[in-house]
Design a protein around this motif. Structure first.
Motif, PDB file in Angstrom:
ATOM      1  N   ASP A  93       0.806  -1.221   0.000  1.00 28.79           N
ATOM      2  CA  ASP A  93       0.000   0.000   0.000  1.00 28.79           C
ATOM      3  C   ASP A  93       0.839   1.271   0.000  1.00 28.79           C
ATOM      4  O   ASP A  93       0.308   2.382  -0.005  1.00 28.79           O
ATOM      5  CB  ASP A  93      -0.954   0.011   1.194  1.00 28.79           C
ATOM      6  CG  ASP A  93      -0.230  -0.061   2.541  1.00 28.79           C
ATOM      7  OD1 ASP A  93       1.016  -0.047   2.545  1.00 28.79           O
ATOM      8  OD2 ASP A  93      -0.921  -0.143   3.580  1.00 28.79           O
ATOM      9  N   GLY A  94       2.187   1.133   0.038  1.00 25.22           N
ATOM     10  CA  GLY A  94       3.053   2.299   0.005  1.00 25.22           C
ATOM     11  C   GLY A  94       3.117   3.061   1.309  1.00 25.22           C
ATOM     12  O   GLY A  94       3.608   4.198   1.342  1.00 25.22           O
ATOM     13  N   SER A  95       2.656   2.483   2.394  1.00 27.11           N
ATOM     14  CA  SER A  95       2.633   3.169   3.691  1.00 27.11           C
ATOM     15  C   SER A  95       4.006   3.252   4.337  1.00 27.11           C
ATOM     16  O   SER A  95       4.186   3.992   5.303  1.00 27.11           O
ATOM     17  CB  SER A  95       1.670   2.438   4.633  1.00 27.11           C
ATOM     18  OG  SER A  95       2.134   1.121   4.903  1.00 27.11           O
ATOM     19  N   GLY A  96       4.963   2.487   3.822  1.00 29.72           N
ATOM     20  CA  GLY A  96       6.282   2.444   4.446  1.00 29.72           C
ATOM     21  C   GLY A  96       6.410   1.343   5.468  1.00 29.72           C
ATOM     22  O   GLY A  96       7.497   1.107   6.005  1.00 29.72           O
ATOM     23  N   GLY A  97       5.295   0.655   5.752  1.00 27.91           N
ATOM     24  CA  GLY A  97       5.354  -0.495   6.645  1.00 27.91           C
ATOM     25  C   GLY A  97       5.901  -1.713   5.928  1.00 27.91           C
ATOM     26  O   GLY A  97       6.189  -1.686   4.735  1.00 27.91           O
ATOM     27  N   LEU A  98       6.043  -2.798   6.667  1.00 24.39           N
ATOM     28  CA  LEU A  98       6.588  -4.017   6.072  1.00 24.39           C
ATOM     29  C   LEU A  98       6.051  -5.242   6.797  1.00 24.39           C
ATOM     30  O   LEU A  98       5.483  -5.161   7.882  1.00 24.39           O
ATOM     31  CB  LEU A  98       8.120  -3.991   6.104  1.00 24.39           C
ATOM     32  CG  LEU A  98       8.818  -3.637   7.416  1.00 24.39           C
ATOM     33  CD1 LEU A  98       8.977  -4.853   8.318  1.00 24.39           C
ATOM     34  CD2 LEU A  98      10.190  -3.019   7.150  1.00 24.39           C
ATOM     35  N   PHE A  99       6.238  -6.388   6.162  1.00 26.26           N
ATOM     36  CA  PHE A  99       5.917  -7.668   6.752  1.00 26.26           C
ATOM     37  C   PHE A  99       7.214  -8.369   7.131  1.00 26.26           C
ATOM     38  O   PHE A  99       8.157  -8.425   6.333  1.00 26.26           O
ATOM     39  CB  PHE A  99       5.128  -8.552   5.789  1.00 26.26           C
ATOM     40  CG  PHE A  99       3.739  -8.054   5.490  1.00 26.26           C
ATOM     41  CD1 PHE A  99       2.700  -8.302   6.368  1.00 26.26           C
ATOM     42  CD2 PHE A  99       3.483  -7.343   4.331  1.00 26.26           C
ATOM     43  CE1 PHE A  99       1.416  -7.847   6.096  1.00 26.26           C
ATOM     44  CE2 PHE A  99       2.205  -6.886   4.047  1.00 26.26           C
ATOM     45  CZ  PHE A  99       1.169  -7.135   4.945  1.00 26.26           C
ATOM     46  N   VAL A 100       7.257  -8.913   8.354  1.00 30.18           N
ATOM     47  CA  VAL A 100       8.379  -9.730   8.791  1.00 30.18           C
ATOM     48  C   VAL A 100       7.892 -11.177   8.828  1.00 30.18           C
ATOM     49  O   VAL A 100       6.923 -11.494   9.530  1.00 30.18           O
ATOM     50  CB  VAL A 100       8.888  -9.296  10.181  1.00 30.18           C
ATOM     51  CG1 VAL A 100      10.027 -10.206  10.636  1.00 30.18           C
ATOM     52  CG2 VAL A 100       9.356  -7.845  10.145  1.00 30.18           C
ATOM     53  N   ASN A 101       8.558 -12.037   8.069  1.00 30.93           N
ATOM     54  CA  ASN A 101       8.147 -13.436   7.949  1.00 30.93           C
ATOM     55  C   ASN A 101       9.300 -14.360   8.331  1.00 30.93           C
ATOM     56  O   ASN A 101      10.452 -14.127   7.940  1.00 30.93           O
ATOM     57  CB  ASN A 101       7.727 -13.758   6.514  1.00 30.93           C
ATOM     58  CG  ASN A 101       6.715 -12.766   5.963  1.00 30.93           C
ATOM     59  OD1 ASN A 101       5.742 -12.427   6.620  1.00 30.93           O
ATOM     60  ND2 ASN A 101       6.971 -12.287   4.752  1.00 30.93           N
ATOM     61  N   VAL A 102       8.987 -15.402   9.075  1.00 28.96           N
ATOM     62  CA  VAL A 102       9.954 -16.445   9.392  1.00 28.96           C
ATOM     63  C   VAL A 102       9.305 -17.794   9.123  1.00 28.96           C
ATOM     64  O   VAL A 102       8.211 -18.079   9.645  1.00 28.96           O
ATOM     65  CB  VAL A 102      10.423 -16.379  10.856  1.00 28.96           C
ATOM     66  CG1 VAL A 102      11.324 -17.585  11.184  1.00 28.96           C
ATOM     67  CG2 VAL A 102      11.179 -15.089  11.130  1.00 28.96           C
ATOM     68  N   SER A 103       9.949 -18.621   8.309  1.00 32.95           N
ATOM     69  CA  SER A 103       9.469 -19.972   8.047  1.00 32.95           C
ATOM     70  C   SER A 103      10.551 -20.967   8.440  1.00 32.95           C
ATOM     71  O   SER A 103      11.745 -20.723   8.248  1.00 32.95           O
ATOM     72  CB  SER A 103       9.093 -20.150   6.573  1.00 32.95           C
ATOM     73  OG  SER A 103      10.198 -19.872   5.738  1.00 32.95           O
ATOM     74  N   VAL A 104      10.132 -22.078   9.013  1.00 35.25           N
ATOM     75  CA  VAL A 104      11.043 -23.132   9.454  1.00 35.25           C
ATOM     76  C   VAL A 104      10.569 -24.448   8.871  1.00 35.25           C
ATOM     77  O   VAL A 104       9.395 -24.813   9.008  1.00 35.25           O
ATOM     78  CB  VAL A 104      11.098 -23.227  10.998  1.00 35.25           C
ATOM     79  CG1 VAL A 104      12.090 -24.311  11.429  1.00 35.25           C
ATOM     80  CG2 VAL A 104      11.489 -21.882  11.607  1.00 35.25           C
ATOM     81  N   THR A 105      11.477 -25.165   8.224  1.00 37.75           N
ATOM     82  CA  THR A 105      11.163 -26.463   7.635  1.00 37.75           C
ATOM     83  C   THR A 105      12.101 -27.510   8.204  1.00 37.75           C
ATOM     84  O   THR A 105      13.318 -27.360   8.134  1.00 37.75           O
ATOM     85  CB  THR A 105      11.303 -26.429   6.104  1.00 37.75           C
ATOM     86  OG1 THR A 105      10.467 -25.390   5.579  1.00 37.75           O
ATOM     87  CG2 THR A 105      10.909 -27.759   5.487  1.00 37.75           C
ATOM     88  N   SER A 106      11.519 -28.559   8.778  1.00 37.05           N
ATOM     89  CA  SER A 106      12.303 -29.671   9.310  1.00 37.05           C
ATOM     90  C   SER A 106      12.025 -30.910   8.477  1.00 37.05           C
ATOM     91  O   SER A 106      10.857 -31.272   8.252  1.00 37.05           O
ATOM     92  CB  SER A 106      11.938 -29.937  10.783  1.00 37.05           C
ATOM     93  OG  SER A 106      12.202 -28.803  11.578  1.00 37.05           O
TER      94      SER A 106
END
Length: 207
Positions: free
Chosen positions: A144-157
């Motif tokens: 949306d151009g707000s300057g915010g962001l998404f922080v994502n962490v994925s773990v695969t075993s």
């Protein structure tokens, strides 16, 4: 009659402390037992998930000449958890990812440029457990151009190969939206911490 408003502060008095942003908190616990141990993190709490940013200090040791030598560089730890109820989070099933000083410096610059970045870790690298678990850390700007962001962490075993009922391996994914102000706070924390994670502050503070 309503109570009278409090009197204005005297001239020259320091301004009142700023109020924390909604959905953003900082927590600390200081214990004087056994030394001056300080615990602090920066938290971002949202409807579906939360994240905490913590600092892991660099470790030093004395060499034969009595000098303080860097033993292990520090890092910046991100912990993410899903929401289980309003203002309640499942920290028992969190995902964690620790950035090195170099990775943290890159993240700070990417955030300043409002661009994304990703890092991959294999906790078992260099051991017989190599490839058993893979972690991926991704930061991506909000569309949306707000300057915010998404922080994502994925773990695969990967599967253990023992043929058991839970032998299909395991995957987890956590994502937390971070506002512009919250991301700015995280970026400023990173910029401040990176030289200290490398131990350079000891050059000026060691006695």
């Amino acid at each position: 009659a309503p109570p009278a408003p409090p009197p204005p502060p005297p001239l020259g008095a320091p301004p009142p402390p700023p109020q924390p942003q909604q959905n953003t908190t900082t927590t600390s616990n200081t214990s004087s037992s056994g030394g001056n141990n300080v615990f602090v993190d920066y938290g971002v709490y949202k409807t579906k998930g939360a994240l905490k940013v913590k600092c892991v200090k660099a470790q030093f040791e004395r060499d034969a000449g009595g000098r303080s030598v860097l033993k292990r560089a520090g890092g910046i730890l991100f912990e993410l958890a899903n929401s289980t109820a309003p203002r309640q989070y499942d920290w028992g099933n969190k995902s964690s990812f620790m950035l090195s000083a170099t990775e943290a410096a890159e993240l700070a610059d990417r955030m300043a440029a409002n661009s994304g970045c990703s890092f991959f870790h294999d906790p078992g690298a260099g051991t017989s457990a190599r490839g058993a678990t893979n972690k991926k850390f991704v930061v991506e700007p909000m569309p949306d151009g707000s300057g915010g962001l998404f922080v994502n962490v994925s773990v695969t075993s990967k599967s253990s190969g023992n043929g058991g009922a839970n032998d299909g391996g395991a995957k987890s994914f956590h994502s937390v939206p971070v506002s512009y102000g919250e991301s700015a706070a995280i970026r400023h924390l990173i910029v401040y911490l990176v030289p200290r994670l490398m131990g350079f502050d000891e050059l000026f503070t060691a006695k």
